[in-house]
Each structure stands twice: as C-alpha cells, then as structure tokens.
Write an enzyme that holds these catalytic residues in place. Structure first.
Site, PDB file in Angstrom:
ATOM      1  N   GLY A   1     146.682  17.625 119.629  1.00 45.91           N
ATOM      2  CA  GLY A   1     146.526  16.352 119.815  1.00 45.91           C
ATOM      3  C   GLY A   1     145.778  15.832 118.511  1.00 45.91           C
ATOM      4  O   GLY A   1     145.549  16.372 117.473  1.00 45.91           O
ATOM      5  N   ALA A   2     145.109  14.376 118.739  1.00 49.41           N
ATOM      6  CA  ALA A   2     144.676  13.758 117.614  1.00 49.41           C
ATOM      7  C   ALA A   2     145.484  13.909 116.219  1.00 49.41           C
ATOM      8  O   ALA A   2     145.027  14.568 115.297  1.00 49.41           O
ATOM      9  CB  ALA A   2     143.208  14.494 117.308  1.00 49.41           C
TER      10      ALA A   2
ATOM     11  N   HIS B   1     150.572  16.577 111.155  1.00 49.06           N
ATOM     12  CA  HIS B   1     151.528  16.845 112.300  1.00 49.06           C
ATOM     13  C   HIS B   1     152.960  16.043 112.134  1.00 49.06           C
ATOM     14  O   HIS B   1     153.959  16.515 112.492  1.00 49.06           O
ATOM     15  CB  HIS B   1     150.876  16.292 113.721  1.00 49.06           C
TER      16      HIS B   1
ATOM     17  N   GLN C   1     141.556  29.379 123.087  1.00 44.15           N
ATOM     18  CA  GLN C   1     140.944  29.634 121.606  1.00 44.15           C
ATOM     19  C   GLN C   1     139.869  29.095 121.097  1.00 44.15           C
ATOM     20  O   GLN C   1     139.578  29.286 120.089  1.00 44.15           O
ATOM     21  CB  GLN C   1     142.100  29.249 120.917  1.00 44.15           C
TER      22      GLN C   1
ATOM     23  N   GLN D   1     151.211  25.483 107.043  1.00 47.34           N
ATOM     24  CA  GLN D   1     150.539  26.443 106.155  1.00 47.34           C
ATOM     25  C   GLN D   1     149.154  26.369 105.953  1.00 47.34           C
ATOM     26  O   GLN D   1     148.436  27.228 105.835  1.00 47.34           O
ATOM     27  CB  GLN D   1     151.168  26.194 104.676  1.00 47.34           C
TER      28      GLN D   1
ATOM     29  N   ASP E   1     147.016  26.398 108.442  1.00 52.44           N
ATOM     30  CA  ASP E   1     146.483  27.714 109.248  1.00 52.44           C
ATOM     31  C   ASP E   1     147.401  28.979 108.882  1.00 52.44           C
ATOM     32  O   ASP E   1     147.861  29.203 109.788  1.00 52.44           O
ATOM     33  CB  ASP E   1     146.707  27.095 110.760  1.00 52.44           C
TER      34      ASP E   1
ATOM     35  N   ARG F   1     139.771  17.557 112.555  1.00 50.17           N
ATOM     36  CA  ARG F   1     138.268  17.733 112.334  1.00 50.17           C
ATOM     37  C   ARG F   1     137.620  17.127 111.455  1.00 50.17           C
ATOM     38  O   ARG F   1     136.464  16.766 111.248  1.00 50.17           O
ATOM     39  CB  ARG F   1     137.980  19.470 112.374  1.00 50.17           C
TER      40      ARG F   1
HETATM   41  P1  AMP Z   1     146.478  21.405 115.417  1.00 46.96           P
HETATM   42  O1  AMP Z   1     146.632  20.331 116.362  1.00 46.96           O
HETATM   43  O2  AMP Z   1     145.475  21.457 114.417  1.00 46.96           O
HETATM   44  O3  AMP Z   1     146.473  22.929 116.201  1.00 46.96           O
HETATM   45  O4  AMP Z   1     147.834  21.524 114.334  1.00 46.96           O
HETATM   46  C1  AMP Z   1     149.017  21.750 115.000  1.00 46.96           C
HETATM   47  C2  AMP Z   1     149.890  22.101 113.789  1.00 46.96           C
HETATM   48  O5  AMP Z   1     149.895  21.211 113.030  1.00 46.96           O
HETATM   49  C3  AMP Z   1     149.617  23.467 113.268  1.00 46.96           C
HETATM   50  O6  AMP Z   1     150.818  24.117 112.992  1.00 46.96           O
HETATM   51  C4  AMP Z   1     149.089  23.128 112.121  1.00 46.96           C
HETATM   52  O7  AMP Z   1     149.136  24.216 111.181  1.00 46.96           O
HETATM   53  C5  AMP Z   1     149.571  22.052 111.581  1.00 46.96           C
HETATM   54  N1  AMP Z   1     148.689  21.316 110.682  1.00 46.96           N
HETATM   55  C6  AMP Z   1     147.584  20.613 110.832  1.00 46.96           C
HETATM   56  N2  AMP Z   1     147.185  20.215 109.812  1.00 46.96           N
HETATM   57  C7  AMP Z   1     148.106  20.226 108.940  1.00 46.96           C
HETATM   58  C8  AMP Z   1     148.241  19.771 107.531  1.00 46.96           C
HETATM   59  N3  AMP Z   1     147.277  19.172 106.900  1.00 46.96           N
HETATM   60  N4  AMP Z   1     149.250  19.835 106.867  1.00 46.96           N
HETATM   61  C9  AMP Z   1     150.424  20.699 107.474  1.00 46.96           C
HETATM   62  N5  AMP Z   1     150.325  21.365 108.859  1.00 46.96           N
HETATM   63  C10 AMP Z   1     149.174  20.959 109.539  1.00 46.96           C
END
Ligand code: AMP
Length: 314
Positions: A41-42, A47, A71, A159, A161, A198
């Site tokens: 989310g967020a 995303h 996690q 990428q 993460d 974040r």
């Molecule tokens: P998260 O909500 O932070 O767990 O991220 C969900 C998905 O979005 C994961 O596959 C992350 O690697 C991807 N993601 C988050 N931030 C970015 C970004 N700045 N660029 C590309 N992918 C992202």
C-alpha cells in the site's frame, strides 16, 4: 477498454477482502495471463509503473495490498507505516487494475503465526538480512502464499528492492513454482531519490540528506570502466561527505551470489547501499556493468529465467 478511454472513465477495480471474495473475483478473470503486483500500500509512481507494465503485458492485473507483519521486526516501522487505501484505490482505478486483494493479517494467517515458513537461506542473511533478521523469510512466505491465492501467471517486482527480487527468483527456481517473474527498473524523483512509501517519513532537511544515496550510486556508476575499487571509492566518497546519513552498508556485489566482486571482475554487478536518515532507514541500488563500455544499467540482462512452467488453471 479502448486506447482512447481516459483513466477517468475506468471502472474501479473489484475489491476482495476475504479468500472467498478473492476466489469468486479471480474466477471472473478469463484471460490466459494474469499479472500480479504485490504491494504494502501507500502507492506511488513506482508502484504505478509496475501496474502499467503488467497491464501492457497481461490480460488482467491483480493488485495486492497487504502490510505483512511477518516481515517486520519488533523494532521496525509496522505501526507507523502509511495506510492510504483511498488514494491507493484511485491509483489502481486510473491504472486499470481489475482486482484488488486487500486482506487483513487474519485472512492471510488463518491460524495465527505460521509455524511453517519459507527459508531464504544464506542469501537472506546478508545485506538487508543482516540488519533485518527474519525479514526475507517473512517476505518469501507471504509472496508464496499470494502467488497461490491469486493464481497469477506473471509477477512484477521492482529493482528498487534488489535482494527481494533476487530471492523471489531463487524461490521460484528452487521450489519449481509455476510463476514468471518480471523486474521493473527503479522509479526515481526528478532529483534522483528512489521513490518509496517510507519517503513520507522524511522531513524537508532529511530529504536533502537522502539525496546522497542516489548521488553515491551515480558516482560509483561513473567509475564503472575503472573497476571495482574505483567504483567503491567513488561511491563511498559521496557518503563520507554527508555525515547526517548513517551508512549501514555500501557494497559492490555479484548480482546472484551477493558476494563482493574481486578487483579483476568485469561484467554485471550490484552497487547497493542502506543508510539511516533521521528516523528513516532507506535503501537504494543500481545495476552496473563493470569494465570497458561499463556504466549504470536499469535492470540485469542475464536474470535466471523462471522454469517454463505450466500455467495454473484459471
Ligand atoms: P512495497 O509496497 O514497498 O513493498 O513495494 C511493492 C513493489 O513495488 C515491490 O516489488 C517494490 O520493489 C516495488 N517498488 C517500490 N518502490 C519502487 C520504485 N521506486 N521503483 C520501482 N519499483 C518499486
């Protein structure tokens, strides 16, 4: 949906909160390929980019929104993690998501804390894993569960993460999961800061300090032709000049073993770092081609292909 239809006219996705709701809505997605974008989310433009790529490549897109307690460590930011469901839905609608699966922890972990978990193994103990013990086991466990629950065929990860992406690819290979993984380049703010949910924790002055992460990666990549020590030296110099960023690690490692690359190394490597800025722990990375003609790359070219597996029945 036609190409000329504007996002304003798109129907909001179906929202499933429970397993039966997900099962019913999933059964309505008749196409051959169903892409899944997993998030906490967020949502931001990073995303949205994953969703857009998924939508271009698959018949249907499922977005999962799940803040996975498994996690997060006891001292981590689970309780203050931003929850923005309404604006997440606006993005999901604008990007043409078909189905949003937004369960609560009791839906995912029906019997409470799962006794059986997926182990990330040694690759989960280094870099992020060193600072976040158990993080990757919790991440892989929920990713495997969501792969099964959504019965997707294509799965999109950022990428941004890099270690998570590597471990998901390894899990798919090591456990013969019928999933195809697609990596998406890191999406950045115009000034270079990697987008992250974040980033909302950062004060204006923190945000200025945080720019040293991407600056460091750019400096490292600019030294790509000179070899590993020059890359590490150039990246480290930028971080040393910013004492308000408390560096956890800065490494230049092999993209699949995560081991430091030796001085003679030429080929693809991962320049990755983590640092605390104010109260926020940030990570960033760039794939680099080391050696003649080298420099920054968006994603790795030579990713291990997932097994050409049978597609799960819709
Ligand atoms: P998260 O909500 O932070 O767990 O991220 C969900 C998905 O979005 C994961 O596959 C992350 O690697 C991807 N993601 C988050 N931030 C970015 C970004 N700045 N660029 C590309 N992918 C992202």
């Amino acid at each position: 949906m036609t190409a000329t239809e504007s996002s304003a006219e798109r129907a909001a996705p179906v929202v499933a909160r429970t397993r039966p709701e997900l099962r019913a809505a999933r059964a309505e997605l008749k196409g051959e390929s169903v892409a899944v974008v997993m998030t906490m989310g967020a949502l931001h433009e990073g995303h949205a980019t994953l969703i857009r790529m998924a939508r271009e490549q698959a018949d249907h897109v499922i977005l999962t929104i799940f803040l996975n307690p498994l996690q997060f460590g006891p001292k981590e930011d689970l309780s203050r993690y931003p929850r923005t469901f309404d604006s997440d839905m606006a993005i999901a609608t604008a990007e043409g998501v078909d189905l949003v699966f937004a369960p609560t922890p009791d839906v995912i972990y029906q019997d409470g804390d799962p006794g059986v978990r997926i182990s990330a193994g040694p690759l989960g103990d280094v870099l992020e894993g060193q600072s976040r013990p158990g993080h990757f086991d919790g991440m892989l466990t929920v990713v495997a569960k969501l792969m099964h629950l959504t019965a997707g065929t294509l799965f999109y990860y950022g990428q941004k993460d890099a270690q998570q992406l590597l471990l998901i690819r390894r899990m798919v290979r090591d456990l013969d999961l019928p999933a195809r993984i697609v990596s998406v380049p890191t999406v950045r703010e115009p000034d270079g800061l990697a987008m992250s949910s974040r980033n909302t924790y950062l004060s204006p002055s923190d945000r200025e300090v945080a720019l040293c992460l991407s600056r460091s990666l750019r400096a490292g990549a600019a030294a790509a032709e000179e070899g590993p020590s020059a890359i590490r030296r150039a990246a480290r110099k930028v971080l040393v000049e910013e004492p308000l960023a408390l560096v956890d690690y800065l490494v230049l490692v092999h993209p699949t073993t995560l081991q430091d690359v030796p001085e003679w190394y030429k080929g693809e490597a991962l320049l990755a770092l983590a640092a605390r800025v104010g109260t926020t722990r940030l990570i960033d990375n760039t794939p680099i081609l080391v050696g003649p003609g080298g420099g920054a790359r968006d994603v790795f070219s030579d990713v291990p292909e997932a097994p050409a597996a049978p597609i799960l029945p819709a």
